[in-house]
Design a protein around this motif. Structure first.
Motif, PDB file in Angstrom:
ATOM      1  N   MET B   1      64.130  35.584  -0.421  1.00  0.00           N
ATOM      2  CA  MET B   1      62.749  35.351  -0.855  1.00  0.00           C
ATOM      3  C   MET B   1      62.254  36.580  -1.617  1.00  0.00           C
ATOM      4  O   MET B   1      62.367  37.694  -1.133  1.00  0.00           O
ATOM      5  CB  MET B   1      61.864  35.103   0.379  1.00  0.00           C
ATOM      6  CG  MET B   1      60.462  34.682   0.035  1.00  0.00           C
ATOM      7  SD  MET B   1      59.430  34.492   1.509  1.00  0.00           S
ATOM      8  CE  MET B   1      60.018  32.936   2.171  1.00  0.00           C
ATOM      9  N   ARG B   2      61.742  36.338  -2.817  1.00  0.00           N
ATOM     10  CA  ARG B   2      61.227  37.454  -3.595  1.00  0.00           C
ATOM     11  C   ARG B   2      59.874  37.901  -3.030  1.00  0.00           C
ATOM     12  O   ARG B   2      59.200  37.138  -2.348  1.00  0.00           O
ATOM     13  CB  ARG B   2      61.047  37.038  -5.059  1.00  0.00           C
ATOM     14  CG  ARG B   2      62.339  36.758  -5.804  1.00  0.00           C
ATOM     15  CD  ARG B   2      62.016  36.201  -7.174  1.00  0.00           C
ATOM     16  NE  ARG B   2      61.094  37.080  -7.893  1.00  0.00           N
ATOM     17  CZ  ARG B   2      61.494  38.047  -8.716  1.00  0.00           C
ATOM     18  NH1 ARG B   2      62.775  38.247  -8.926  1.00  0.00           N
ATOM     19  NH2 ARG B   2      60.610  38.799  -9.324  1.00  0.00           N
ATOM     20  N   THR B   3      59.529  39.131  -3.365  1.00  0.00           N
ATOM     21  CA  THR B   3      58.286  39.667  -2.801  1.00  0.00           C
ATOM     22  C   THR B   3      57.065  38.869  -3.250  1.00  0.00           C
ATOM     23  O   THR B   3      56.141  38.636  -2.465  1.00  0.00           O
ATOM     24  CB  THR B   3      58.150  41.153  -3.158  1.00  0.00           C
ATOM     25  OG1 THR B   3      59.304  41.820  -2.656  1.00  0.00           O
ATOM     26  CG2 THR B   3      56.904  41.766  -2.532  1.00  0.00           C
ATOM     27  N   LEU B   6      56.842  35.902  -1.126  1.00  0.00           N
ATOM     28  CA  LEU B   6      56.328  36.250   0.202  1.00  0.00           C
ATOM     29  C   LEU B   6      54.811  36.397   0.157  1.00  0.00           C
ATOM     30  O   LEU B   6      54.090  35.899   1.028  1.00  0.00           O
ATOM     31  CB  LEU B   6      56.967  37.561   0.696  1.00  0.00           C
ATOM     32  CG  LEU B   6      56.373  38.125   1.989  1.00  0.00           C
ATOM     33  CD1 LEU B   6      56.707  37.242   3.182  1.00  0.00           C
ATOM     34  CD2 LEU B   6      56.857  39.549   2.240  1.00  0.00           C
ATOM     35  N   ILE B   7      54.327  37.071  -0.898  1.00  0.00           N
ATOM     36  CA  ILE B   7      52.882  37.286  -1.020  1.00  0.00           C
ATOM     37  C   ILE B   7      52.152  35.956  -1.147  1.00  0.00           C
ATOM     38  O   ILE B   7      51.131  35.728  -0.487  1.00  0.00           O
ATOM     39  CB  ILE B   7      52.582  38.211  -2.227  1.00  0.00           C
ATOM     40  CG1 ILE B   7      53.028  39.624  -1.883  1.00  0.00           C
ATOM     41  CG2 ILE B   7      51.113  38.157  -2.618  1.00  0.00           C
ATOM     42  CD1 ILE B   7      52.997  40.584  -3.041  1.00  0.00           C
ATOM     43  N   MET B   9      53.174  33.174  -0.052  1.00  0.00           N
ATOM     44  CA  MET B   9      53.253  32.510   1.254  1.00  0.00           C
ATOM     45  C   MET B   9      52.207  33.072   2.222  1.00  0.00           C
ATOM     46  O   MET B   9      51.503  32.313   2.899  1.00  0.00           O
ATOM     47  CB  MET B   9      54.647  32.688   1.841  1.00  0.00           C
ATOM     48  CG  MET B   9      54.817  32.067   3.199  1.00  0.00           C
ATOM     49  SD  MET B   9      56.477  32.317   3.865  1.00  0.00           S
ATOM     50  CE  MET B   9      56.160  33.583   5.068  1.00  0.00           C
ATOM     51  N   LEU B  10      52.094  34.394   2.283  1.00  0.00           N
ATOM     52  CA  LEU B  10      51.156  34.996   3.238  1.00  0.00           C
ATOM     53  C   LEU B  10      49.710  34.643   2.895  1.00  0.00           C
ATOM     54  O   LEU B  10      48.884  34.431   3.784  1.00  0.00           O
ATOM     55  CB  LEU B  10      51.326  36.523   3.269  1.00  0.00           C
ATOM     56  CG  LEU B  10      52.648  37.040   3.857  1.00  0.00           C
ATOM     57  CD1 LEU B  10      52.711  38.557   3.766  1.00  0.00           C
ATOM     58  CD2 LEU B  10      52.836  36.595   5.297  1.00  0.00           C
ATOM     59  N   ALA B  11      49.427  34.574   1.590  1.00  0.00           N
ATOM     60  CA  ALA B  11      48.033  34.352   1.179  1.00  0.00           C
ATOM     61  C   ALA B  11      47.638  32.878   1.252  1.00  0.00           C
ATOM     62  O   ALA B  11      46.457  32.559   1.359  1.00  0.00           O
ATOM     63  CB  ALA B  11      47.808  34.883  -0.228  1.00  0.00           C
ATOM     64  N   THR B  12      48.619  31.980   1.201  1.00  0.00           N
ATOM     65  CA  THR B  12      48.284  30.559   1.202  1.00  0.00           C
ATOM     66  C   THR B  12      47.803  30.128   2.583  1.00  0.00           C
ATOM     67  O   THR B  12      48.461  30.395   3.579  1.00  0.00           O
ATOM     68  CB  THR B  12      49.514  29.716   0.806  1.00  0.00           C
ATOM     69  OG1 THR B  12      49.958  30.163  -0.476  1.00  0.00           O
ATOM     70  CG2 THR B  12      49.169  28.242   0.737  1.00  0.00           C
ATOM     71  N   GLY B  13      46.652  29.498   2.593  1.00  0.00           N
ATOM     72  CA  GLY B  13      46.134  28.965   3.863  1.00  0.00           C
ATOM     73  C   GLY B  13      45.876  30.024   4.922  1.00  0.00           C
ATOM     74  O   GLY B  13      45.883  29.704   6.103  1.00  0.00           O
ATOM     75  N   ALA B  14      45.663  31.286   4.490  1.00  0.00           N
ATOM     76  CA  ALA B  14      45.407  32.333   5.479  1.00  0.00           C
ATOM     77  C   ALA B  14      44.039  32.103   6.111  1.00  0.00           C
ATOM     78  O   ALA B  14      43.049  31.914   5.421  1.00  0.00           O
ATOM     79  CB  ALA B  14      45.471  33.714   4.822  1.00  0.00           C
ATOM     80  N   GLU B  15      44.021  32.109   7.410  1.00  0.00           N
ATOM     81  CA  GLU B  15      42.780  31.866   8.135  1.00  0.00           C
ATOM     82  C   GLU B  15      41.884  33.103   8.058  1.00  0.00           C
ATOM     83  O   GLU B  15      42.383  34.213   7.963  1.00  0.00           O
ATOM     84  CB  GLU B  15      43.096  31.594   9.615  1.00  0.00           C
ATOM     85  CG  GLU B  15      43.994  30.393   9.853  1.00  0.00           C
ATOM     86  CD  GLU B  15      43.202  29.091   9.905  1.00  0.00           C
ATOM     87  OE1 GLU B  15      42.048  29.127  10.350  1.00  0.00           O
ATOM     88  OE2 GLU B  15      43.740  28.059   9.466  1.00  0.00           O
ATOM     89  N   PRO B  16      40.570  32.920   8.128  1.00  0.00           N
ATOM     90  CA  PRO B  16      39.684  34.097   8.208  1.00  0.00           C
ATOM     91  C   PRO B  16      40.031  34.931   9.439  1.00  0.00           C
ATOM     92  O   PRO B  16      40.511  34.388  10.440  1.00  0.00           O
ATOM     93  CB  PRO B  16      38.293  33.482   8.353  1.00  0.00           C
ATOM     94  CG  PRO B  16      38.421  32.078   7.886  1.00  0.00           C
ATOM     95  CD  PRO B  16      39.828  31.661   8.143  1.00  0.00           C
ATOM     96  N   VAL B  17      39.823  36.226   9.322  1.00  0.00           N
ATOM     97  CA  VAL B  17      40.182  37.127  10.411  1.00  0.00           C
ATOM     98  C   VAL B  17      38.950  37.923  10.805  1.00  0.00           C
ATOM     99  O   VAL B  17      38.204  38.369   9.943  1.00  0.00           O
ATOM    100  CB  VAL B  17      41.284  38.110   9.935  1.00  0.00           C
ATOM    101  CG1 VAL B  17      41.463  39.243  10.932  1.00  0.00           C
ATOM    102  CG2 VAL B  17      42.591  37.383   9.739  1.00  0.00           C
ATOM    103  N   TRP B 214      56.995  47.004  17.107  1.00  0.00           N
ATOM    104  CA  TRP B 214      56.550  45.760  16.456  1.00  0.00           C
ATOM    105  C   TRP B 214      56.948  45.759  15.002  1.00  0.00           C
ATOM    106  O   TRP B 214      57.374  46.769  14.482  1.00  0.00           O
ATOM    107  CB  TRP B 214      55.040  45.588  16.577  1.00  0.00           C
ATOM    108  CG  TRP B 214      54.234  46.738  16.107  1.00  0.00           C
ATOM    109  CD1 TRP B 214      53.960  47.877  16.830  1.00  0.00           C
ATOM    110  CD2 TRP B 214      53.620  46.925  14.835  1.00  0.00           C
ATOM    111  NE1 TRP B 214      53.210  48.724  16.096  1.00  0.00           N
ATOM    112  CE2 TRP B 214      52.987  48.182  14.853  1.00  0.00           C
ATOM    113  CE3 TRP B 214      53.541  46.155  13.667  1.00  0.00           C
ATOM    114  CZ2 TRP B 214      52.286  48.694  13.758  1.00  0.00           C
ATOM    115  CZ3 TRP B 214      52.838  46.664  12.589  1.00  0.00           C
ATOM    116  CH2 TRP B 214      52.222  47.922  12.639  1.00  0.00           C
TER     117      TRP B 214
END
Lengths: 185, 214
Positions: B1-3, B6-7, B9-17, B214
């Motif tokens: 997986m290219r960076t 990955l980015i 993927m991480l940003a898609t559908g990210a829930e509020p934190v 971790w």
């Protein structure tokens, strides 16, 4: 530099309020800084840079709830990047010492390197190994951009199980990265 | 997986934190652990039958206060060491050092005031052989809970973080142990309580690098 801190911080704040476009911009800019930071410190091991960029991005994502908005973002990111780098070095480099000092706090945002390349360790393959309850939510929500509700319908999982699956799955992915880092030495 | 993949993927559908102070998570582990430790003390050791009378002695409160001060120091250190980039600062060490110096000053005064033939008794008490191990055992639930809580946060200096978890747990164990312990002499407390608290502290430092990764 101050600008970078301010801009990244602003993006992260928007991102954590639920703005995914801001989050993508944040991660993209962060990845360029991380790449510069790591490339300087892993001069003799260029192959490892992209692995560590990805590992650090995943760590930033999973631990983003630990950021204290009252603190400088630079210090938070530097601590995570340094932690991942030291952890990696401990596993891979026994005698070799990094030539650059690790503690120079400011310069995690000082370098900008946008030449993204393929990582050696393929996160996609690690993703395949996750159990269905984590893998399917990640594939539907994170890779195909489906909503949590739609994913729940497609997989027969509950909405909360989908959310938990994404969350735990990304943590498990980060953990399996650490494990493969150990076993591949 | 290219960076960039990955980015995306991480940003898609990210829930509020929501940013949560680490204290909340640490407390959510520590409160049940304190209850478990108290139950363990009551069942395995028993509450001191003379607790009512003991509690009127200022030394009982000194003993509890020592535990409380070290609990405060351990707590501050755990909170700071759980957040990437937060500075540990001198606060936790200063609180711990002040507490230790205070109990040792009281121990010196008590020894000076006692006759030569009574002095050994002040230092050894009746229960020295059990005290440190009991404190260590009573701190075990808190050590497990605190390591669990910290692992879900972001400690980056694992040995120190483990030691801080151990100090916090040891101090909690010591406070619970005061409800059983009949000893009221400052020299006894200055030695055996601190030995007891240092057992989980050393254990935490040893476990940290492995358990907190971790």
């Amino acid at each position: 530099m101050k600008d970078t801190e301010e801009r990244l911080r602003g993006l992260l704040m928007q991102a954590c309020a639920g703005d995914n476009a801001a989050y993508r911009d944040f991660l993209l800019e962060l990845s360029r800084h991380l790449r510069g930071f790591l490339r300087r410190r892993l001069g003799r091991m260029p192959d490892a840079v992209e692995d560590l960029v990805q590992e650090t991005l995943l760590a930033v994502h999973n631990q983003r709830h630990t950021y204290d908005p009252g603190q400088p973002l630079t210090a938070w990111i530097h601590a995570i990047a340094r932690y991942k780098l030291v952890d990696w070095l401990r596993v891979h480099v026994r005698q070799d010492r990094p030539t650059e000092p690790l503690d120079d706090h400011e310069d995690v945002l000082a370098n900008d390197d946008s030449a993204a390349c393929e990582a050696r360790r393929d996160l996609g393959r690690l993703l395949e190994r996750l159990p269905d309850r984590q893998r399917l939510p990640i594939i539907h929500v994170k890779l195909h951009g489906r909503s949590v509700v739609e994913t729940a319908r497609l997989t027969g999982m509950s909405v909360s199980a989908v959310k938990v699956g994404v969350h735990r799955g990304l943590k498990a992915l980060a953990a399996s990265v650490a494990v493969t880092a150990r076993s591949s030495q | 997986m290219r960076t960039d993949e990955l980015i995306r993927m991480l940003a898609t559908g990210a829930e509020p934190v929501t940013f949560r102070p680490p204290g909340r998570r640490l407390a959510s582990g520590l409160v049940p652990a304190a209850i478990a430790s108290t139950v363990l003390m009551a069942v395995a050791l028993g509450v001191n039958p003379a607790l009512g009378a003991t509690a009127t002695d200022p030394m009982f409160w000194v003993k509890l206060g020592l535990g409380g001060a070290l609990l405060r120091a351990g707590w501050l250190a755990c909170v700071r060491l759980s957040q990437p980039g937060a500075r540990l600062g001198r606060g936790p060490a200063a609180v711990a050092l002040a507490a230790v110096l205070a109990i040792w000053a009281l121990a010196a005064l008590a020894t000076a005031a006692a006759g030569p033939e009574q002095r050994a008794g002040l230092w050894w008490g009746q229960t020295w052989s059990g005290c440190p191990w009991n404190i260590a055992a009573l701190s075990a639930p808190a050590l497990a809970a605190t390591l669990w809580a910290m692992r879900g946060l972001g400690p980056t200096r694992l040995r120190r973080a483990g030691a801080a978890a151990g100090l916090l747990s040891g101090a909690l164990g010591a406070m619970v142990y005061t409800l059983h312990c009949p000893e009221l002499d400052a020299p006894f407390i200055a030695v055996w309580y601190l030995v007891g608290i240092s057992i989980p502290t050393v254990a935490g430092a040893a476990l940290g690098p492995r358990m907190l990764r971790w």
